[in-house]
Design a protein around this motif. Structure first.
Motif, short mmCIF file in Angstrom:
data_model
loop_
_atom_site.label_atom_id
_atom_site.label_comp_id
_atom_site.label_asym_id
_atom_site.label_seq_id
_atom_site.Cartn_x
_atom_site.Cartn_y
_atom_site.Cartn_z
N GLY A 192 38.90 21.80 40.82
CA GLY A 192 37.92 20.84 40.34
C GLY A 192 38.14 19.43 40.85
O GLY A 192 37.19 18.77 41.30
N LEU A 207 36.60 27.41 29.66
CA LEU A 207 35.37 27.56 30.46
C LEU A 207 35.57 27.21 31.93
O LEU A 207 35.21 28.00 32.81
CB LEU A 207 34.24 26.73 29.84
CG LEU A 207 33.61 27.29 28.57
CD1 LEU A 207 32.54 26.34 28.05
CD2 LEU A 207 33.00 28.66 28.83
N PRO A 208 36.12 26.02 32.26
CA PRO A 208 36.31 25.73 33.69
C PRO A 208 37.32 26.65 34.36
O PRO A 208 37.22 26.91 35.56
CB PRO A 208 36.77 24.27 33.71
CG PRO A 208 37.29 24.01 32.35
CD PRO A 208 36.50 24.86 31.43
N GLN A 209 38.31 27.15 33.59
CA GLN A 209 39.28 28.07 34.19
C GLN A 209 38.60 29.38 34.60
O GLN A 209 38.82 29.90 35.71
CB GLN A 209 40.43 28.36 33.22
CG GLN A 209 41.02 27.17 32.50
CD GLN A 209 41.42 26.06 33.44
OE1 GLN A 209 41.89 26.29 34.56
NE2 GLN A 209 41.25 24.83 33.00
N LEU A 210 37.79 29.91 33.70
CA LEU A 210 37.09 31.16 34.01
C LEU A 210 36.06 30.95 35.12
O LEU A 210 35.89 31.82 35.99
CB LEU A 210 36.42 31.69 32.74
CG LEU A 210 37.37 32.06 31.59
CD1 LEU A 210 36.57 32.50 30.37
CD2 LEU A 210 38.35 33.13 32.00
N GLN A 211 35.40 29.79 35.09
CA GLN A 211 34.45 29.49 36.15
C GLN A 211 35.16 29.37 37.50
O GLN A 211 34.69 29.88 38.52
CB GLN A 211 33.72 28.18 35.83
CG GLN A 211 32.78 27.69 36.91
CD GLN A 211 31.51 28.51 37.02
OE1 GLN A 211 31.33 29.47 36.28
NE2 GLN A 211 30.63 28.13 37.93
N GLY A 212 36.31 28.70 37.50
CA GLY A 212 37.09 28.57 38.73
C GLY A 212 37.56 29.92 39.25
O GLY A 212 37.53 30.18 40.46
N GLY A 261 36.10 32.81 38.73
CA GLY A 261 34.94 33.52 39.25
C GLY A 261 34.52 33.02 40.62
O GLY A 261 34.24 33.81 41.53
N LEU A 262 34.49 31.70 40.79
CA LEU A 262 34.10 31.13 42.08
C LEU A 262 35.11 31.49 43.17
O LEU A 262 34.73 31.81 44.30
CB LEU A 262 33.99 29.61 41.96
CG LEU A 262 32.81 29.07 41.15
CD1 LEU A 262 32.89 27.56 41.01
CD2 LEU A 262 31.49 29.47 41.80
N ALA A 304 30.59 36.67 40.62
CA ALA A 304 31.37 35.56 40.06
C ALA A 304 31.95 35.91 38.69
O ALA A 304 33.05 35.46 38.34
CB ALA A 304 30.50 34.31 39.97
N ALA A 305 31.23 36.71 37.92
CA ALA A 305 31.71 37.04 36.58
C ALA A 305 32.98 37.89 36.62
O ALA A 305 33.77 37.86 35.68
CB ALA A 305 30.62 37.78 35.80
N GLY A 309 36.34 35.89 36.26
CA GLY A 309 36.61 35.47 34.89
C GLY A 309 37.07 36.63 34.02
O GLY A 309 37.97 36.47 33.19
#
Length: 261
Positions: free
Chosen positions: A62, A134-139, A141-142, A152-153, A156
């Motif tokens: 991030g 949330l940002p950890q799981l988003q990161g 997935g990305l 992407a899911a 996570g």
């Protein structure tokens, strides 16, 4: 990305994380082991674990993205939450350790003798934890999507399953070992490319001129200027301006700027 390399690499990291967590499970026997690792974690291991938490997806990916998009001013973010870690260690972790409580809600209830305060503290812990997750799981997935092309899911989900299994099986001791392992892994992932880049830079004669060169655009770009700007051009440049040039108001009109100051 070449999935022939990335998929085995991701799988290797996941397996290594599970094995490190399983090692913590082998020596976790009591409730104190589960919640606070019996308060026997040494300072070096604890520092590595905290640093592993610091180098999370939010900071590892991030902050790099924010600096790329918004500029170096975004480096104040890691300074801010580094200071926040120090505040937590001084005003939260130390009193919590001395109290003998396992969690912040336990500490709040013991200190203030109020079930209401305990529930409120529990709500804050869950809320802050969710906002952090949330940002950890988003990161995750990305990262998995970029490396392997997977949905992407899926990233996570994999991270959530591994973390929940590690916490449920070995508690704080397993998590401490895993976070310390992740710290050294991520630090290596940062330092190895830096080493090769430094070697390549030296091999190229350690050029410095590139850092002083003006901005160059290979295709049409929109540039916003919020303050007075003096330009020195090597050749005439045609731009479309919405604003003022040399005191003249221009609204979406093309204008040719002459060479020179």
């Amino acid at each position: 990305m070449n999935s022939a390399y990335t998929v085995p690499a991701v799988a290797l990291v996941v397996v290594a994380t599970i094995l490190v967590g399983a090692f913590g499970l082998r020596i976790s026997r009591t409730t104190s082991d589960f919640y606070v690792a019996s308060r026997t974690v040494g300072p070096r291991l604890n520092a590595a674990a905290i640093s592993g938490e610091y180098l999370s997806a939010a900071s590892f990916l991030g902050i790099a993205g924010l600096v790329l998009v918004q500029g170096p001013d975004m480096l104040w973010y890691p300074v801010g939450y580094t200071a926040g870690y120090l505040v937590l260690l001084l005003f939260v972790a130390a009193p919590l350790r001395r109290s003998g409580a396992y969690t912040l809600p336990d500490f709040a209830e013991a200190r203030l003798a109020s079930q209401g305060v305990r529930r409120l503290a529990g709500g804050f812990v869950v809320g802050v934890g969710w906002l952090y997750l949330l940002p950890q799981l988003q990161g995750a997935g990305l990262t998995l999507a970029v490396l392997t092309g997977a949905p992407a899911a899926l990233g996570g989900i994999i991270v959530a399953v591994v973390v929940v299994a590690t916490v449920a099986a070995g508690g704080m001791r397993s998590i401490t070992f895993v976070q310390a392992f992740q710290y050294w892994l991520k630090l290596t992932a940062l330092l190895v490319p830096v080493l090769f880049l430094a070697v390549a830079w030296q091999h190229d004669g350690a050029p410095r001129r590139a850092f002083a060169e003006p901005a160059a655009f290979r295709e049409q770009r929109t540039v916003r200027v919020d303050a007075t700007l003096d330009l020195r051009l090597e050749r005439p440049l045609t731009v479309t301006v919405s604003g003022a040039v040399d005191g003249r108001a221009l609204h979406g009109r093309p204008v040719t700027l002459p060479a020179g100051p």
